[in-house]
Scaffold this motif. Structure first.
Motif, PDB file in Angstrom:
ATOM      1  N   GLN A 441      -1.668 -69.028 -11.351  1.00 41.94           N
ATOM      2  CA  GLN A 441      -2.331 -67.911 -10.688  1.00 41.94           C
ATOM      3  C   GLN A 441      -3.603 -68.412  -9.990  1.00 41.94           C
ATOM      4  N   MET A 442      -4.020 -67.634  -9.037  1.00 43.45           N
ATOM      5  CA  MET A 442      -5.243 -67.958  -8.315  1.00 43.45           C
ATOM      6  C   MET A 442      -5.947 -66.660  -7.945  1.00 43.45           C
ATOM      7  N   ARG A 443      -7.244 -66.766  -7.699  1.00 40.25           N
ATOM      8  CA  ARG A 443      -7.971 -65.660  -7.085  1.00 40.25           C
ATOM      9  C   ARG A 443      -8.918 -66.240  -6.042  1.00 40.25           C
ATOM     10  N   VAL A 444      -9.029 -65.496  -4.936  1.00 38.14           N
ATOM     11  CA  VAL A 444      -9.694 -66.005  -3.739  1.00 38.14           C
ATOM     12  C   VAL A 444     -10.626 -64.927  -3.201  1.00 38.14           C
ATOM     13  N   SER A 445     -11.799 -65.345  -2.710  1.00 34.46           N
ATOM     14  CA  SER A 445     -12.733 -64.395  -2.121  1.00 34.46           C
ATOM     15  C   SER A 445     -13.625 -65.127  -1.131  1.00 34.46           C
ATOM     16  N   THR A 446     -14.112 -64.391  -0.131  1.00 29.66           N
ATOM     17  CA  THR A 446     -15.117 -64.944   0.777  1.00 29.66           C
ATOM     18  C   THR A 446     -16.536 -64.667   0.271  1.00 29.66           C
ATOM     19  N   ALA A 454     -15.443 -60.389 -13.365  1.00 29.94           N
ATOM     20  CA  ALA A 454     -14.293 -59.494 -13.510  1.00 29.94           C
ATOM     21  C   ALA A 454     -13.401 -59.514 -12.274  1.00 29.94           C
ATOM     22  N   GLY A 455     -13.947 -59.706 -11.112  1.00 30.13           N
ATOM     23  CA  GLY A 455     -13.182 -59.756  -9.869  1.00 30.13           C
ATOM     24  C   GLY A 455     -13.445 -61.058  -9.161  1.00 30.13           C
ATOM     25  N   PRO A 456     -12.638 -61.374  -8.152  1.00 31.11           N
ATOM     26  CA  PRO A 456     -11.519 -60.601  -7.599  1.00 31.11           C
ATOM     27  C   PRO A 456     -10.264 -60.660  -8.478  1.00 31.11           C
ATOM     28  N   ASN A 457      -9.244 -59.926  -8.078  1.00 32.76           N
ATOM     29  CA  ASN A 457      -8.014 -59.854  -8.876  1.00 32.76           C
ATOM     30  C   ASN A 457      -7.232 -61.161  -8.778  1.00 32.76           C
ATOM     31  N   TRP A 458      -6.450 -61.419  -9.835  1.00 32.32           N
ATOM     32  CA  TRP A 458      -5.585 -62.592  -9.865  1.00 32.32           C
ATOM     33  C   TRP A 458      -4.323 -62.310  -9.075  1.00 32.32           C
ATOM     34  N   GLU A 459      -3.768 -63.362  -8.452  1.00 35.22           N
ATOM     35  CA  GLU A 459      -2.503 -63.279  -7.713  1.00 35.22           C
ATOM     36  C   GLU A 459      -1.736 -64.572  -7.958  1.00 35.22           C
ATOM     37  N   GLY A 460      -0.509 -64.597  -7.444  1.00 40.10           N
ATOM     38  CA  GLY A 460       0.304 -65.789  -7.623  1.00 40.10           C
ATOM     39  C   GLY A 460      -0.271 -66.994  -6.910  1.00 40.10           C
ATOM     40  N   LEU A 461       0.036 -68.185  -7.442  1.00 39.37           N
ATOM     41  CA  LEU A 461      -0.486 -69.428  -6.872  1.00 39.37           C
ATOM     42  C   LEU A 461       0.168 -69.710  -5.523  1.00 39.37           C
ATOM     43  N   ASN A 462      -0.646 -70.007  -4.521  1.00 42.78           N
ATOM     44  CA  ASN A 462      -0.179 -70.399  -3.196  1.00 42.78           C
ATOM     45  C   ASN A 462      -1.022 -71.574  -2.763  1.00 42.78           C
ATOM     46  N   THR A 463      -0.438 -72.787  -2.767  1.00 45.43           N
ATOM     47  CA  THR A 463      -1.224 -74.007  -2.520  1.00 45.43           C
ATOM     48  C   THR A 463      -1.609 -74.182  -1.054  1.00 45.43           C
ATOM     49  N   SER A 464      -1.092 -73.352  -0.165  1.00 44.48           N
ATOM     50  CA  SER A 464      -1.494 -73.412   1.253  1.00 44.48           C
ATOM     51  C   SER A 464      -1.823 -72.007   1.757  1.00 44.48           C
ATOM     52  N   LYS A 465      -2.573 -71.280   0.978  1.00 44.47           N
ATOM     53  CA  LYS A 465      -2.897 -69.892   1.285  1.00 44.47           C
ATOM     54  C   LYS A 465      -3.764 -69.804   2.541  1.00 44.47           C
ATOM     55  N   TYR A 481     -14.001 -69.039  -1.701  1.00 49.24           N
ATOM     56  CA  TYR A 481     -14.146 -69.416  -3.107  1.00 49.24           C
ATOM     57  C   TYR A 481     -12.808 -69.233  -3.815  1.00 49.24           C
ATOM     58  N   VAL A 482     -12.428 -70.235  -4.633  1.00 50.20           N
ATOM     59  CA  VAL A 482     -11.101 -70.256  -5.254  1.00 50.20           C
ATOM     60  C   VAL A 482     -11.238 -70.607  -6.732  1.00 50.20           C
ATOM     61  N   GLN A 483     -10.439 -69.925  -7.573  1.00 52.12           N
ATOM     62  CA  GLN A 483     -10.334 -70.247  -9.008  1.00 52.12           C
ATOM     63  C   GLN A 483      -8.865 -70.172  -9.402  1.00 52.12           C
ATOM     64  N   LEU A 484      -8.418 -71.085 -10.268  1.00 52.54           N
ATOM     65  CA  LEU A 484      -7.040 -71.109 -10.758  1.00 52.54           C
ATOM     66  C   LEU A 484      -7.004 -70.749 -12.236  1.00 52.54           C
ATOM     67  N   ARG A 485      -5.805 -70.235 -12.691  1.00 51.27           N
ATOM     68  CA  ARG A 485      -5.645 -69.848 -14.100  1.00 51.27           C
ATOM     69  C   ARG A 485      -4.217 -70.134 -14.556  1.00 51.27           C
ATOM     70  N   ASN A 486      -4.115 -70.542 -15.813  1.00 58.11           N
ATOM     71  CA  ASN A 486      -2.821 -70.630 -16.503  1.00 58.11           C
ATOM     72  C   ASN A 486      -2.627 -69.312 -17.231  1.00 58.11           C
ATOM     73  N   SER A 487      -1.718 -68.445 -16.744  1.00 55.45           N
ATOM     74  CA  SER A 487      -1.592 -67.101 -17.291  1.00 55.45           C
ATOM     75  C   SER A 487      -1.016 -67.078 -18.697  1.00 55.45           C
ATOM     76  N   SER A 488      -0.305 -68.180 -19.113  1.00 57.93           N
ATOM     77  CA  SER A 488       0.310 -68.189 -20.445  1.00 57.93           C
ATOM     78  C   SER A 488      -0.713 -68.387 -21.557  1.00 57.93           C
ATOM     79  N   ASN A 489      -1.774 -69.156 -21.304  1.00 56.74           N
ATOM     80  CA  ASN A 489      -2.786 -69.379 -22.345  1.00 56.74           C
ATOM     81  C   ASN A 489      -4.181 -68.883 -21.954  1.00 56.74           C
TER      82      ASN A 489
END
Length: 771
Positions: A441-446, A454-465, A481-489
């Motif tokens: 997962q990833m979340r992206v914001s300007t 708490a925000g922005p919302n998480w979305e699916g990973l896209n390596t060329s977003k 600004y970009v942050q990644l997450r492992n949704s399983s743990n």
């Protein structure tokens, strides 16, 4: 938003529990004395010094207790623009002075004012061309990012003021001449990141010359204002849509006023000059004022008051300049318990030379005053700061506690940008690689965010977003600004960012001048064809008598792609290299003589400058002028009279005149007997009207208001007369808006300049360079 304790912003404060104590506050009753001030003042610290004059400072303490200071660094020559400077201690140390603008004007009045909204410092100043300009600086740590400058007025402006209200809206005020020949105070609002669509509203058009607006916001959302009128301080209240007249704060020989507020109570400190200059205090609600209290002794010269309210201490702090004369003044301060008592006046800095325009600000336990002075008359003015401690604790905003980012198992990645920079495309393409920790997962914001936000919302990973930044119109430098997450743990990465320059337009607006008004553009000599080489200081910019125009080009806002080349007028070579200034010809003239058989026909001409940036974006800026080479004609029968008599012991005198001047090129609504913009004055020892060359080298060009029949000053001493006392004659020629002058003139009666006269016995001859 500027802090609630500020003289330029307000929040919801406690209700004032004391009455307006009208019975106590009388003009003759001395102030009630309280215990000694709680404020302990430090020593003055230099903010700005150097070979150039630094003056007219303003100060704001923001909600984090950080101090912001702005001032004017005056150019060495009045032919050059001054600079608006800024510094802060947001990062814990003072920022190296930052140049907000290099196109500020000159003047004895304050030309700059500041308010803070969040992490933006809003600055309004008067430009070199005489209009009100707004620019804000976004500050973070040791960085400062400027916005595009916005012209707030289109006519000659003066004495700006800017404040923030309790909702975070920014209110700008200045005096300009849109409503007539005399300046009227104009108000305009900034909200939600932009200025309201109108060009501002006139606060109170009473026909008097208005300046020095001072405003404050009360807890009920209203804006209160006073300013200097003619022998009065008009008082106005803005209810959100309309300015309502609330009479006058005071009348008489008024000088300067300042306002602050406590809840819905407005506190005013101001000066009158019945004989010397005296500082007074009033407080009131909705224009209902207490009687005034005299703060200064009345035996000294007390001027330039400023005032602020501190919510934590529930005290008002005021400052002004005091001394035996208007050139040797001490900086004083006073603490006031509103409606109850007045602590003794404190002298906090002394041995000043020259007027200093102090400003005061407070928050928490700090009171800060800024001003300018010099210790000896040969020294340039420097800006100083002095801090006081009210005895309380600073209301510093606590640093938020951040939960450490989990590192077992780690989530990490490499972030890059695959799209071009600089670019005209607002879409930024991300390139995410070298991932660890199996993020899905990833979340992206300007907008910047933290790993635990708490925000922005998480979305699916896209390596060329692809991210639409929406940048490039008013601000070019942007970040994603970009942050990644492992949704399983639930493990997350740190927040990373990538920057880009998105430039979709040219922000630089060239300044276009006639040769009569162009900065640093004075002809080297005077010929018959050239006629008057420059026009009066209130010349209308729409008139010219020169076939060329001048222009200056400001480089693009920091972070934008930059101006690469330009084209100006019909004869400039295309793709010419980027200059800061230049000259070019107007569009082609209609050849042939005008109705008088002299020169070219009077006609409309256009000056055009085309800018091209490094991305190939173009901007075309044009300004229209009227060509006029006809001299105005002075009819016989005019005269000069001397209101102070034909004998004087002062080398600079006023005079009155009667004159009938006609000018076929004059295009302004004025009385039939007024067809001139100004006069050309020179004193000699002979009754013979001097030659134009003598007027040029030894005379003064003086602008006049419409219908004026007097001149405030004429120098009786110059290189033609020498410095000895004796007989003088004053000669006048009349000037039109393009600088053409009358071939005939008026000559005064004999004036006797007495020995041991006062004034300026020195003169500076006009120096020209010949090839």
């Amino acid at each position: 938003m500027k802090p609630m304790t500020s003289k330029k912003s307000i929040g919801l404060l406690g209700i004032l529990v004391v009455s307006l104590f009208a019975s106590m506050l009388t003009a003759k009753t001395p102030p009630v004395q309280a215990a000694p001030n709680a404020v302990g003042w430090g020593t003055a610290q230099v903010v700005a010094a150097g070979a150039l004059k630094n003056l007219h400072s303003d100060v704001v303490i923001d909600s984090n207790g950080k101090t912001h200071i702005t001032w004017i660094r005056l150019a060495a020559s009045t032919s050059d623009a001054s600079e608006v400077m800024y510094t802060n201690n947001v990062n814990g140390t003072w920022l190296t002075p930052y140049v907000v603008s290099n196109s500020a004007g000159h003047g004895a009045d304050p030309f700059v004012s500041m308010a803070v909204e969040g992490n933006r410092a809003h600055i309004i100043f008067i430009s070199f061309s005489g209009i009100a300009v707004h620019r804000y600086l976004t500050f973070s740590g040791s960085s400062v990012v400027p916005s595009v400058a916005t012209n707030l007025s289109s006519t000659k402006s003066s004495t700006p003021e800017i404040i923030s209200d309790k909702t975070g809206r920014i209110h700008a005020f200045w005096g300009d001449r849109r409503a007539g020949a005399t300046a009227q105070i104009v108000h305009r609002i900034w909200a939600n990141g932009s200025w309201e669509s109108n060009t501002g509203r006139v606060v109170r058009n009473d026909g008097s010359n208005q300046k020095y607006p001072r405003a404050t916001a009360t807890a009920d959302g209203q804006i209160h204002m006073t300013f200097l009128g003619e022998n009065k301080f008009p008082y106005q209240i803005f209810n959100g849509t309309t300015w309502i007249s609330a009479g006058n704060l005071d009348t008489g020989k008024t000088k300067i006023a300042a306002l602050t507020s406590k809840g819905n109570t407005v506190i005013a400190v101001y000066t009158l000059a019945p004989s010397t200059h005296i500082v007074y205090y009033k407080q009131g609600n909705n224009g209902n004022w207490s009687n005034r209290v005299q703060l200064s002794s009345g035996a000294s010269y007390d001027e330039f008051p400023a005032v602020t309210y501190n919510e934590q201490t529930d005290r008002v702090y005021t400052t002004w300049l005091s001394g035996p004369g208007d050139t040797a003044q001490a900086l004083v301060a006073q603490e006031i318990n509103p409606g109850i008592s007045f602590a003794p006046v404190q002298k906090i800095d002394s041995a000043l030379v020259g007027r200093a325009w102090p400003q005061i600000e407070t928050r928490g336990s700090r009171v800060t005053i800024v001003w300018h002075h010099r210790t000896v008359s040969s020294q340039p003015f420097n800006v100083y700061r002095i801090d006081g401690n009210t005895g309380g604790s600073d209301l510093e905003t606590p640093t938020p506690t951040i939960t450490p980012t989990p590192t077992q198992p780690p989530v990490g990645f490499t972030l890059a940008r695959s799209s071009a920079s600089p670019s005209t495309n607002p879409n930024v393409t991300l390139a995410i690689s070298n991932m660890i920790g199996n993020p899905d997962q990833m979340r992206v914001s300007t907008a910047a965010f933290t790993a635990q936000s708490a925000g922005p919302n998480w979305e699916g990973l896209n390596t060329s977003k692809v991210v639409n930044t929406g940048a490039g119109v008013n601000s070019c430098l942007t970040a994603v600004y970009v942050q990644l997450r492992n949704s399983s743990n639930g493990q997350v990465s740190n927040v990373q960012s990538v920057s880009a320059v998105i430039d979709t337009g040219i922000q630089s607006i060239p300044q276009i001048y006639t040769m009569e008004t162009a900065p640093s553009a004075r002809p080297a000599n005077l010929t018959e064809a050239q006629v008057q080489p420059f026009a009066p200081d209130r010349v209308s910019e729409k008139y010219t008598r020169n076939m060329t125009f001048a222009y200056t080009i400001a480089q693009e806002t920091g972070g934008c792609s930059g101006i690469a080349r330009h084209k100006a007028g019909p004869y400039a070579v295309n793709n010419s290299s980027y200059p800061y200034s230049g000259f070019s010809a107007f569009d082609s003239f209609v050849t042939g003589n005008d109705s008088n058989g002299t020169g070219f026909e009077e006609q409309t001409v256009n000056a055009t400058v085309i800018l091209t940036d490094t991305l190939g974006i173009q901007s075309v800026v044009s300004k229209q002028f009227t060509y006029d080479d006809d001299a105005p004609v002075l009819s016989a029968g005019g005269s000069i009279s001397l209101p102070n008599g034909a004998t004087t012991n002062v080398s600079v005198i006023p005079l009155n005149f009667t004159a009938s001047v006609t000018d076929d090129g004059y295009m302004n609504s004025a009385p039939a007997d007024k067809r001139y913009w100004g006069v050309w004055a020179v004193a000699t020892t002979s009754t013979t009207l001097p030659s134009p060359q003598d007027f040029l080298q030894y005379g003064d060009v003086i602008g006049l208001e419409d219908g004026a029949t007097s001149v405030d000053y004429v120098r009786l001493v110059n290189a033609l007369t020498g410095t000895q006392a004796g007989t003088r004659y004053v000669h006048l020629r009349f000037l039109d808006g393009a600088g053409n002058y009358t071939s005939s003139g008026l000559t005064s009666e004999a004036i006797t300049l007495q020995a041991n006269y006062t004034g300026l016995p020195n003169y500076l001859p006009w120096v020209t360079k010949t090839q």
